[in-house]
Design a protein around this motif. Sequence first.
Motif, PDB file in Angstrom:
ATOM      1  N   SER A 132      -0.146  -0.437   7.047  1.00  0.00           N
ATOM      2  CA  SER A 132       0.777  -0.904   6.006  1.00  0.00           C
ATOM      3  C   SER A 132       2.126  -1.296   6.600  1.00  0.00           C
ATOM      4  O   SER A 132       2.734  -2.288   6.188  1.00  0.00           O
ATOM      5  CB  SER A 132       0.958   0.186   4.948  1.00  0.00           C
ATOM      6  OG  SER A 132      -0.226   0.364   4.198  1.00  0.00           O
ATOM      7  N   GLN A 177       7.120   1.034   1.029  1.00  0.00           N
ATOM      8  CA  GLN A 177       7.020   2.219   0.170  1.00  0.00           C
ATOM      9  C   GLN A 177       5.589   2.739   0.126  1.00  0.00           C
ATOM     10  O   GLN A 177       5.356   3.960   0.150  1.00  0.00           O
ATOM     11  CB  GLN A 177       7.512   1.879  -1.236  1.00  0.00           C
ATOM     12  CG  GLN A 177       9.011   1.609  -1.318  1.00  0.00           C
ATOM     13  CD  GLN A 177       9.447   1.217  -2.711  1.00  0.00           C
ATOM     14  OE1 GLN A 177       8.754   1.494  -3.683  1.00  0.00           O
ATOM     15  NE2 GLN A 177      10.580   0.533  -2.817  1.00  0.00           N
ATOM     16  N   GLN A 178       4.650   1.819   0.104  1.00  0.00           N
ATOM     17  CA  GLN A 178       3.247   2.216   0.133  1.00  0.00           C
ATOM     18  C   GLN A 178       2.916   2.921   1.447  1.00  0.00           C
ATOM     19  O   GLN A 178       2.202   3.931   1.467  1.00  0.00           O
ATOM     20  CB  GLN A 178       2.359   0.983  -0.050  1.00  0.00           C
ATOM     21  CG  GLN A 178       0.858   1.296  -0.008  1.00  0.00           C
ATOM     22  CD  GLN A 178       0.003   0.037  -0.009  1.00  0.00           C
ATOM     23  OE1 GLN A 178       0.530  -1.071   0.114  1.00  0.00           O
ATOM     24  NE2 GLN A 178      -1.294   0.198  -0.125  1.00  0.00           N
ATOM     25  N   ILE A 225       5.549  -2.918   0.303  1.00  0.00           N
ATOM     26  CA  ILE A 225       4.516  -2.471   1.257  1.00  0.00           C
ATOM     27  C   ILE A 225       5.038  -1.280   2.072  1.00  0.00           C
ATOM     28  O   ILE A 225       4.291  -0.351   2.390  1.00  0.00           O
ATOM     29  CB  ILE A 225       4.103  -3.625   2.185  1.00  0.00           C
ATOM     30  CG1 ILE A 225       3.566  -4.806   1.367  1.00  0.00           C
ATOM     31  CG2 ILE A 225       3.062  -3.159   3.184  1.00  0.00           C
ATOM     32  CD1 ILE A 225       3.251  -6.038   2.192  1.00  0.00           C
ATOM     33  N   HIS A 261       4.257   6.405   1.446  1.00  0.00           N
ATOM     34  CA  HIS A 261       3.421   7.270   0.611  1.00  0.00           C
ATOM     35  C   HIS A 261       2.165   7.698   1.376  1.00  0.00           C
ATOM     36  O   HIS A 261       1.767   8.882   1.342  1.00  0.00           O
ATOM     37  CB  HIS A 261       3.048   6.531  -0.674  1.00  0.00           C
ATOM     38  CG  HIS A 261       2.203   7.348  -1.603  1.00  0.00           C
ATOM     39  ND1 HIS A 261       2.687   8.482  -2.233  1.00  0.00           N
ATOM     40  CD2 HIS A 261       0.906   7.190  -2.006  1.00  0.00           C
ATOM     41  CE1 HIS A 261       1.722   9.004  -2.989  1.00  0.00           C
ATOM     42  NE2 HIS A 261       0.632   8.229  -2.881  1.00  0.00           N
ATOM     43  N   LEU A 262       1.556   6.761   2.078  1.00  0.00           N
ATOM     44  CA  LEU A 262       0.369   7.088   2.872  1.00  0.00           C
ATOM     45  C   LEU A 262       0.695   8.086   3.976  1.00  0.00           C
ATOM     46  O   LEU A 262      -0.112   8.982   4.278  1.00  0.00           O
ATOM     47  CB  LEU A 262      -0.206   5.799   3.491  1.00  0.00           C
ATOM     48  CG  LEU A 262      -0.868   4.816   2.516  1.00  0.00           C
ATOM     49  CD1 LEU A 262      -1.134   3.481   3.204  1.00  0.00           C
ATOM     50  CD2 LEU A 262      -2.172   5.417   1.969  1.00  0.00           C
TER      51      LEU A 262
END
Length: 648
Positions: free
Chosen positions: A453, A436-437, A434, A440-441
Amino acid sequence: MDSLKKKGKMTPIYTTPKTSDFDKMVSEQTCTNPCCFFCIMKEPDPSLRRAGIESCFKEMPLIGDDQPHVLVLSGLWNIAMTQPDDPEFPSLGIFDCMASFIDKGINDRCWLLRDQNIYIPYYAAHVIGSYTMNKVEFAEKAILAGVIPPLMELLRGKISWVEQRVAVRALGHLASYERTFEAVAAYEDEVVRLGMHLASTCLDEVYVKFVGEKDKSKRSKYHCDLLTRGVGGLEMENRKAEEWASQLQCWSLYLLNCFACKERSLNLICKQEFLKNLSGMWGGLVNHSSPAGVGLIRILCYSKYGRKSISESKDVLENLCHLSRSSDDWQYMAIDCLLLLLKDPDTRYKVIEIATMFLIDLVELKSLGDRSRLGETITKALLLDYKQSKFRIKNSQVQKALQETWELKVERRKREKVMSEEKVEERRVLGNLIKQQANHLFWLGDVEAAVKSYTEALDACPLKLRKERMVLYSNRAQCYLMLGDPDAAIRDSTRALCLSNPANSHGKSLWRRSQAYDMKGLARESLMDCIMFINGCINSETSNRLKIPYYAARMISKHMDATWLFANAQSKATISHLREVQESDDDYEISSNEDQECDEMMSMMMEKKSIASGLSTIIEEPLIVKERNWRETKRARRRNKAVVARSM
């Protein structure tokens, strides 16, 4: 004291010798005066030497004015500073001698202004303070010698602030011993009132009468000599004056501490106006060894009367809360004060709505200095009567904060305590995915989604994985900075710093909180975090060439003026000067807009401080495309993106 500097020319003061230099000077001194102190010090026979010194101490204040007393006093000052525990001079009557010299300086103005005698009361009071610093036996001898009345005269300001500084120091040492306290307490009401007045006004006094006086010829010559020891120019004088002014304030507070510890004169010390001033006294960067105002506030919190008074002052509580969530050396004292207020049933619900919103960020703090399990102590204080408090607290935000604390420190801990190692690892992996997500966002520019996140990752990540949770909190703090929410950024960066090992050591979180404090205009807190951040950069530097981030150096530079010890005094003096100019202008007409004009002038004077509302990072300034070609703009954007990437 203005008359002192108008009296004839004053010859330069002797530079105070070191102990070895003093001994050498004594050995080389030759004269025919049988009462000469230097000749007596050369006497090889110990018994004769002691008898001579004792006789000299009795006769020095009485003998002719042609004797170079200032040189002797300067040497005695040096000995007292370097050998304060040596019993020889205290046993031979040095206290009687010093008290007589102070009396003579106060009562015989003609003598005081002759030659270099103006220096003598300062040296005499300093000698008394040095010898009574460590030994109660010496303090008792000083009391018997009658040093308190002349010291009180200096404390009243009979000469100048320079003598007040050494007088309050000596009285503070005398009041710190059980066996000599009552002798000082004989003047209790006056001592406490003078101590409060000095602590509140000494910075203004020193600024107006010395530091703010740019014309060097108008400064008291002997003040300049004492400050610099005859070496150094205007810059040295100003630096030492700042240090001495801070000491004068802190020693005044130390004297008040002696009474507050015994719960004496609390009705005076706990006046709301003084408590408000007290919470803003921090000693400055020049006197970091003293807790200054917060030290006295903590002493007051040990008494029921003190807690009641402090709980009624919103300004004091807010200052304590900000300090509790900072990297200042005295952070733990502010936490102590808030805990004492929360544990008292009579003050708990007067402070809980303010204190909770700050202390909840510290519940995962393991240790701070010599205090272990501090987070657990804070949690117990916040949740002391959790079920009943839900009905007594009306603020929904506070209720929610306490509920989150209960969930984090009680319910979640219970669930994770019985969790298997496989489950812990599973949740760690989930949290990392989560995260890493979220990263990225963030890079895509969807900062709000990144916040959600990071929150999910924190919910998934087990409590025992402190380092992983520290990074998550810190990254979310960066998101809040980008969203312009400094309060949320401060909360998250503080939680990250509590999880760091040791506490307050995570560089990125320190820098992010420094920026957030800067956005809120809290210069002192921002400065302290920035200094800690730079210290971390220095300690982690492996190359021979020291590199300090220029954006951090700029932050330091920005806040040095705002946190300068004399910042408020300077503002007051400038405003006062502008008003005097207005009142003295014959053509000046009072208009209906006078208040508005005054506000505008104050805004102009505080221009540097107004910048504090902006985010002080290397990307704080908007790109001015009109003044750059497209290539310069593109390079600037790449640099800004690289800075953000390094900060994550």
